[in-house]
Design a protein around this motif. Sequence first.
Motif, short mmCIF file in Angstrom:
data_model
loop_
_atom_site.label_atom_id
_atom_site.label_comp_id
_atom_site.label_asym_id
_atom_site.label_seq_id
_atom_site.Cartn_x
_atom_site.Cartn_y
_atom_site.Cartn_z
N HIS A 1 -18.43 -62.30 -60.64
CA HIS A 1 -19.42 -62.90 -61.54
C HIS A 1 -18.73 -63.13 -62.89
CE1 HIS A 1 -22.58 -61.97 -58.65
NE2 HIS A 1 -22.07 -60.75 -58.55
N PRO A 2 -17.81 -64.11 -62.93
CA PRO A 2 -16.97 -64.30 -64.12
C PRO A 2 -17.79 -64.76 -65.32
CG PRO A 2 -16.68 -66.13 -62.60
CD PRO A 2 -17.51 -65.11 -61.88
N GLN A 3 -17.29 -64.38 -66.50
CA GLN A 3 -17.92 -64.82 -67.74
C GLN A 3 -17.64 -66.30 -67.97
OE1 GLN A 3 -17.59 -61.92 -71.11
NE2 GLN A 3 -16.07 -60.97 -69.77
N VAL A 4 -18.48 -66.92 -68.78
CA VAL A 4 -18.28 -68.33 -69.12
C VAL A 4 -17.16 -68.48 -70.13
CG1 VAL A 4 -19.36 -70.36 -70.16
CG2 VAL A 4 -20.67 -68.93 -68.60
N ALA A 5 -17.14 -67.62 -71.12
CA ALA A 5 -16.11 -67.69 -72.17
C ALA A 5 -15.89 -66.32 -72.76
CB ALA A 5 -16.52 -68.68 -73.26
N GLN A 6 -14.63 -65.99 -73.00
CA GLN A 6 -14.24 -64.74 -73.64
C GLN A 6 -12.98 -65.03 -74.46
OE1 GLN A 6 -15.99 -61.82 -73.41
NE2 GLN A 6 -14.64 -60.97 -74.96
N LEU A 7 -13.16 -65.30 -75.75
CA LEU A 7 -12.07 -65.79 -76.59
C LEU A 7 -10.92 -64.80 -76.70
CD1 LEU A 7 -14.00 -67.61 -79.45
CD2 LEU A 7 -12.95 -68.58 -77.40
N VAL B 1 -15.09 -71.40 -68.03
CA VAL B 1 -15.18 -72.68 -68.75
C VAL B 1 -14.01 -72.85 -69.70
CG1 VAL B 1 -16.54 -74.00 -70.43
CG2 VAL B 1 -17.69 -72.84 -68.55
N VAL B 2 -13.74 -71.81 -70.50
CA VAL B 2 -12.61 -71.86 -71.42
C VAL B 2 -11.30 -72.05 -70.66
CG1 VAL B 2 -11.26 -70.51 -73.08
CG2 VAL B 2 -13.75 -70.50 -73.19
N SER B 3 -11.15 -71.36 -69.54
CA SER B 3 -9.92 -71.44 -68.76
C SER B 3 -9.70 -72.85 -68.21
CB SER B 3 -9.97 -70.43 -67.60
OG SER B 3 -10.04 -69.11 -68.08
N LEU B 4 -10.77 -73.45 -67.67
CA LEU B 4 -10.64 -74.79 -67.11
C LEU B 4 -10.29 -75.81 -68.20
CD1 LEU B 4 -10.90 -76.60 -64.62
CD2 LEU B 4 -13.34 -76.87 -65.16
N ALA B 5 -10.92 -75.69 -69.36
CA ALA B 5 -10.63 -76.62 -70.46
C ALA B 5 -9.20 -76.44 -70.95
CB ALA B 5 -11.62 -76.39 -71.60
N LEU B 6 -8.76 -75.19 -71.12
CA LEU B 6 -7.43 -74.94 -71.67
C LEU B 6 -6.34 -75.35 -70.68
CD1 LEU B 6 -5.78 -73.84 -74.01
CD2 LEU B 6 -5.88 -71.58 -72.96
N ALA C 1 -5.89 -63.91 -65.54
CA ALA C 1 -5.99 -64.54 -66.85
C ALA C 1 -7.26 -65.38 -66.95
CB ALA C 1 -4.76 -65.39 -67.12
N PHE C 2 -7.61 -66.08 -65.85
CA PHE C 2 -8.86 -66.85 -65.81
C PHE C 2 -10.06 -65.93 -66.00
CE2 PHE C 2 -7.02 -70.78 -64.90
CZ PHE C 2 -7.97 -71.73 -64.58
#
Length: 493
Positions: free
Chosen positions: A260-266, A43-48, A36-37
């Motif tokens: 190499h994970p993405q920074v954000a993927q809504l 970044v989105v995952s850590l914030a959420l 899921a991360f």
Amino acid sequence: MAGGITETGEPYSPFVGLVYMFNLIVGTGALTMPKAFATAGWVVSLALISFLAFMSYMTTTFVIEAMAAANAQLRWKRREQEEVSNSDSSSDYSDDDVNIRGRPESVETRPILSVQRVGSTDHFDIVERVEMGQMASMFFNKVGVNMFYICLIVYLYGDLAIYAAAVPMSLMEVACGNHSCSAGGVKYNDTDPCWGPVSRKDAYRVFLAVFTLLLGPFTFFSAQKTKYLQILTSLMRWIAFTMMIILALIRIGKGHGEGHPQVAQLSGVPNLFGVCVYSFMCQHSLPSLITPISEKRRVGALLLADYVLILGFYSLLSFTAIFCFDSSLLRDMYTLNFTDNCDVLGVAFLRYFLGLFPVFTISTNFPIIAVTLRNNWKTLFHRDGGTYPWVVDRIVFPLITLVPPIIVAFCTHDLEALVGITGAYAGTGIQYIIPACLVYFSRRHLEPVVGRDAVNKHRSPFRHTFWVAFVVFWATFCLMFVTANIILTESKN
């Protein structure tokens, strides 16, 4: 199990309570979090996940305040019954009775403070274990009680479907996977062969049938998790989680990390939301966890420490996973990434241990959850003074408990979707809406009884009504967002 007042259990120290709560929260949901991360971006995952940890902590304090209010009401009603009994033995009414319109004042309008001043007992002490179902019966109307049980039942169905899919899938991966160190990182399809003409999907369904035949009969009887079984499963869980984190860190440290994970993927946010809600779920078990703690003065600090530790643990597990493995190769069940990748783990026995770890831990929980669901079905349809026929009690209720999750598991073994949907819908009700309603109505219910000057020592630090409204608004917004995303996704397909 949601229901009436049960035995408090053997008391234990606050530190033991912290460990128990940690073990309660960290479970199957944690194994689905790395993928899921990866799909939502780091970044989105850590914030959420940080925000959802805060929200879960807030509603946990709501439940504890409601537990204290329920204990206060039970004591007051018991005290009132004793007074009425003593009064009836001497005279119809005592000289001190206050009459309103010619009738004695109701229990609900007599201030409890007068009783508190007489003795040293704090009526808000949490000494009786009052389950969420009993609190709902005390503070909700009939519609509210039924909605509570329906929400809990849907959540438990989701739990059973997740368990019923996770165990056969782990067995299939161990039985059909390549453990010869020659094909690490290969992503298999359901149509790939497992044993000759038998495909992986067919093997999964065979294991599901075996799982159902072995554990399904426990639904027809009573089952409970013993202390020693809990210790064993907790030990296995910590060995497995620690191994996975250390192995991923070693691989990253050697410069062999493939992630190499993405920074954000809504597009991955709705599913991440459901996974995080499911992974922080503990509200329904708080009465059995908090009540036996011997010293409850620092229970708020205990909860805060637990949530900080769990947030750190989830972040560490997920970040090591998404930087160690290619995001496209991360499995729904994170343990499976170690079963056929000898670059990460070269010892065959340990690969089998990690692959089979969910089988042992989840199999011990399945009968407990099934019996809990069966009993909640009985409670939902129970009428005062009525009893169920033997066939309904021993056959019908167990069958309606067991059959639906097995059918769901038969149709899909997409654990990420199962966890996401269970967390996003039923989990939102259990973790957000029900605690907010419990604390709101318990305050309204007890104010005429205890008076405005009474202080609930276990009251939530988020005592303003704004926080209750904010939780309900957040839960409603999330449900609408997740539903809209599912509809849009399906319409594109």
